[in-house]
Write a protein that holds these residues in place. Structure first.
Motif, short mmCIF file in Angstrom:
data_model
loop_
_atom_site.label_atom_id
_atom_site.label_comp_id
_atom_site.label_asym_id
_atom_site.label_seq_id
_atom_site.Cartn_x
_atom_site.Cartn_y
_atom_site.Cartn_z
N LEU A 11 0.96 -1.21 -0.10
CA LEU A 11 0.10 -0.11 0.04
C LEU A 11 0.95 1.43 -0.19
N LEU A 12 1.89 1.20 0.96
CA LEU A 12 2.70 2.56 1.11
C LEU A 12 3.44 2.81 -0.53
N THR A 13 3.88 1.50 -0.85
CA THR A 13 4.89 1.88 -1.87
C THR A 13 3.85 2.21 -3.10
N GLN A 36 -4.22 11.25 2.16
CA GLN A 36 -3.37 10.40 1.15
C GLN A 36 -2.29 9.54 1.85
N LEU A 37 -1.71 9.97 2.92
CA LEU A 37 -0.57 9.38 3.32
C LEU A 37 -0.81 8.67 4.93
N CYS A 38 -1.81 9.16 5.49
CA CYS A 38 -1.95 8.84 7.18
C CYS A 38 -3.31 7.76 7.40
N ALA A 39 -4.22 8.19 6.63
CA ALA A 39 -5.54 7.47 7.08
C ALA A 39 -5.07 6.20 6.85
N VAL A 40 -4.50 5.50 6.01
CA VAL A 40 -4.37 4.00 5.95
C VAL A 40 -4.20 3.30 7.08
N CYS A 41 -3.43 3.76 8.00
CA CYS A 41 -3.11 3.44 9.50
C CYS A 41 -3.89 4.08 10.52
N ASP A 55 -0.16 -5.17 14.11
CA ASP A 55 0.01 -5.86 15.38
C ASP A 55 0.16 -4.62 16.63
N ARG A 56 0.87 -3.69 16.30
CA ARG A 56 1.22 -2.53 17.10
C ARG A 56 0.41 -1.63 16.64
N PRO A 57 -0.58 -1.18 17.08
CA PRO A 57 -1.78 -0.40 16.22
C PRO A 57 -1.35 1.09 16.33
N ALA A 58 -1.60 1.55 15.19
CA ALA A 58 -1.37 3.11 15.06
C ALA A 58 -2.14 3.71 16.03
N ARG A 59 -1.57 4.79 16.66
CA ARG A 59 -2.18 5.92 17.51
C ARG A 59 -3.55 6.39 17.10
N SER A 60 -4.35 6.23 18.08
CA SER A 60 -5.75 7.13 17.95
C SER A 60 -5.46 8.35 18.27
N PHE A 66 -0.55 12.13 23.46
CA PHE A 66 0.93 11.71 22.68
C PHE A 66 1.95 11.59 23.30
N SER A 67 2.57 10.47 23.17
CA SER A 67 3.70 10.30 23.89
C SER A 67 4.91 10.74 23.18
N PHE A 68 4.95 11.36 22.02
CA PHE A 68 5.96 12.12 21.40
C PHE A 68 5.92 13.78 21.69
N MET A 88 5.78 3.16 12.20
CA MET A 88 5.55 4.66 11.65
C MET A 88 6.68 5.06 10.93
N PRO A 89 6.47 5.12 9.71
CA PRO A 89 7.65 5.72 8.75
C PRO A 89 8.13 7.31 8.82
N GLY A 90 9.29 7.76 8.30
CA GLY A 90 9.50 9.14 8.38
C GLY A 90 8.96 9.80 6.99
C1 HEC Z 1 2.36 1.95 8.17
C2 HEC Z 1 1.53 2.78 8.94
C3 HEC Z 1 1.45 4.27 9.39
C4 HEC Z 1 1.50 5.36 8.58
C5 HEC Z 1 1.28 5.19 7.04
C6 HEC Z 1 1.45 6.63 9.31
N1 HEC Z 1 1.58 6.29 10.67
FE1 HEC Z 1 1.70 7.44 12.23
N2 HEC Z 1 2.10 5.68 13.48
C7 HEC Z 1 1.78 4.51 13.28
C8 HEC Z 1 2.03 3.58 14.39
C9 HEC Z 1 2.03 2.23 14.26
C10 HEC Z 1 2.27 4.58 15.32
C11 HEC Z 1 2.48 4.41 16.81
C12 HEC Z 1 3.75 4.11 17.13
C13 HEC Z 1 4.08 3.64 18.55
O1 HEC Z 1 4.32 4.79 19.31
O2 HEC Z 1 3.99 2.42 18.83
C14 HEC Z 1 2.23 5.79 14.71
C15 HEC Z 1 2.41 7.09 15.69
C16 HEC Z 1 2.20 8.43 15.01
C17 HEC Z 1 2.30 9.58 15.81
C18 HEC Z 1 2.97 9.64 17.35
C19 HEC Z 1 1.85 9.96 18.27
C20 HEC Z 1 2.41 9.86 19.67
O3 HEC Z 1 2.12 9.07 20.56
O4 HEC Z 1 3.19 10.86 20.21
C21 HEC Z 1 2.24 10.64 14.99
C22 HEC Z 1 1.97 12.21 15.35
C23 HEC Z 1 1.67 10.09 13.73
N3 HEC Z 1 1.82 8.54 13.85
C24 HEC Z 1 1.14 10.87 12.43
C25 HEC Z 1 1.14 10.31 11.42
C26 HEC Z 1 0.94 11.05 10.17
C27 HEC Z 1 0.58 12.53 10.19
C28 HEC Z 1 1.06 10.35 9.18
C29 HEC Z 1 0.85 10.59 7.59
C30 HEC Z 1 1.80 11.81 7.30
C31 HEC Z 1 1.34 8.98 9.61
N4 HEC Z 1 1.53 8.88 11.09
C32 HEC Z 1 1.47 7.87 8.89
C33 HEC Z 1 1.66 3.99 11.80
C34 HEC Z 1 1.47 4.67 10.73
#
Ligand code: HEC
Length: 379
Positions: A11-13, A36-41, A55-60, A66-68, A88-90
């Motif tokens: 999906l990401l690719t 476009q980039l974030c909602a998938v997770c 497995d390790r759910p994306a943050r609600s 927010f832990s960061f 969570m990619p950069g």
């Molecule tokens: C491949 C899945 C994936 C995608 C795509 C993704 N995220 Fe995440 N994100 C995660 C996961 C999983 C975590 C939780 C990581 C953890 O703390 O274990 C996370 C954590 C975060 C956090 C940290 C919250 C905190 O605890 O401080 C933020 C902010 C965030 N995502 C924003 C974004 C944004 C904005 C985008 C799009 C630009 C994005 N994410 C795309 C999987 C994803």
């Protein structure tokens, strides 16, 4: 069964390939970037229930917490750097500064209003300049001693670098807020309280020496082994928004090399990690090796030579977890991955050697990530 990682990556690719063209036309709004980039997770409405169930759910984002860090600045840093050791990619390479800010603002709108933290006055914040503090660092992992002479460096990308300063070694890399202390005025009194979450704990929090004489001596070597050189902290310096830590590599009372190192967040399209840049200046011709990691624990170590200037290696720990190391230099590097660990030989007869080592701590699903890293890094 399809590994969830495979589907995320596909999906990401797919998204990554189609997006940049749109991005160049005009800056996207926070909402557009998010969809476009974030909602998938993270889910369309920020509840962490996207198309992909991890497995390790994306943050609600709806619950706040927010832990960061929860400010616009903190969130845009997290999004730029990604989170090592999690899915969570950069996004630094994909989004402009304006888009990073816009998407951070959008993420904030999902949650409740955040109360200011009660001990805000004791917190030291990293803004546009790195910060360096010294003091007592409490135990980093259970069973490990604290470090009366600790060094904590906060870089502008939201990472913190936790060092033991007597016999300098990097203990861990953290991410999130920087540090607090009950009493900043007290002379060396109150301990430092690093606030970031650990994204990479090096060798269980008690890393062996990085600069050693011979690789084979290392197997039996713990910290005090005679062929592991001692490293004495000399200075820290802030230059062009980077923090440098300077140390001397000692043989007895003589410095055989000066090492300057600086760290930053670094990510590939699907994994987040960190990069350390080293500048080594020799004062003597002693055999000198830099070890990025000690002996592997979990399974077969795999390594590939990228070209004469690059070397990539995967050190497994356990069934499907591990760490990937990428060495890069401007000149040919002599790298080795063996039972002794992953190392690079500092050439003799050359006064200065520069190299970087990029570390990707890989969570569950490491084998899949490793394949992805190879694809992205190999020419
Ligand atoms: C491949 C899945 C994936 C995608 C795509 C993704 N995220 Fe995440 N994100 C995660 C996961 C999983 C975590 C939780 C990581 C953890 O703390 O274990 C996370 C954590 C975060 C956090 C940290 C919250 C905190 O605890 O401080 C933020 C902010 C965030 N995502 C924003 C974004 C944004 C904005 C985008 C799009 C630009 C994005 N994410 C795309 C999987 C994803």
């Amino acid at each position: 069964m399809l590994n969830p990682w495979t589907s995320i990556r596909m999906l990401l690719t797919a998204t990554l390939v189609t997006l940049p063209a749109v991005a160049q036309e005009r800056g996207r709004s926070g909402e557009e970037v998010y969809k476009q980039l974030c909602a998938v997770c993270h889910g369309d409405n920020g509840d962490g229930k996207g198309l992909i169930q991890l497995d390790r759910p994306a943050r609600s984002f709806r619950e706040g917490g927010f832990s960061f860090g929860n400010t616009k600045e903190a969130i845009s840093r997290t999004v730029a750097a990604g989170i090592g050791g999690t899915p969570m990619p950069g996004f630094a390479a994909m989004l402009s500064d304006a888009e990073l800010e816009a998407v951070a603002e959008y993420v904030i709108t999902f949650g409740p209003k955040q109360p200011e933290s009660p001990d805000a006055a004791m917190r030291l914040i990293v803004g546009r300049r790195p910060q360096v503090v010294r003091g007592y660092l409490p135990s980093i992992a259970s069973g490990k001693k604290g470090h009366p002479r600790g060094l904590l460096v906060g870089t502008v990308d939201g990472l913190s670098w936790e060092y033991a300063a007597d016999d300098l070694r990097l203990l861990a890399v953290r991410q999130g807020e920087f540090v607090s202390r009950e009493d900043w005025k007290g002379r060396g009194g109150a301990p430092l309280k690093p606030l970031g979450r650990i994204v990479h704990l090096r060798e269980g929090g008690e890393p062996t020496a990085e600069f050693v004489e011979t690789p084979s001596a290392r197997l039996s070597s713990r910290v005090m082994h005679p062929t592991a050189y001692r490293r004495v902290l000399k200075a820290t310096e802030i230059l062009d928004r980077r923090a440098w830590v300077e140390s001397e590599v000692m043989e007895g009372e003589t410095s055989i090399a000066t090492v300057r190192e600086s760290g930053e967040a670094f990510s590939l399209s699907t994994v987040a990690g960190y990069r350390r840049t080293f500048q080594v200046e020799r004062h003597a011709d002693n055999a000198l090796h830099f070890f990025a990691s000690s002996s592997p624990l979990g399974g077969e170590l795999e390594s590939v030579l990228i070209d004469s200037e690059g070397f990539l290696c995967f050190v497994p720990t356990g069934e499907d977890a591990g760490t990937a190391y990428l060495f890069q230099a401007r000149t040919a590097l002599d790298c080795t991955a063996s039972d002794h660990g992953v190392s690079v030989k500092i050439p003799v007869g050359k006064v200065s050697t520069d190299f970087t080592v990029t570390v990707f701590p890989l969570p569950v699903g490491a084998n899949e990530s490793w394949e992805q890293i190879k694809k992205e890094v190999m020419p």
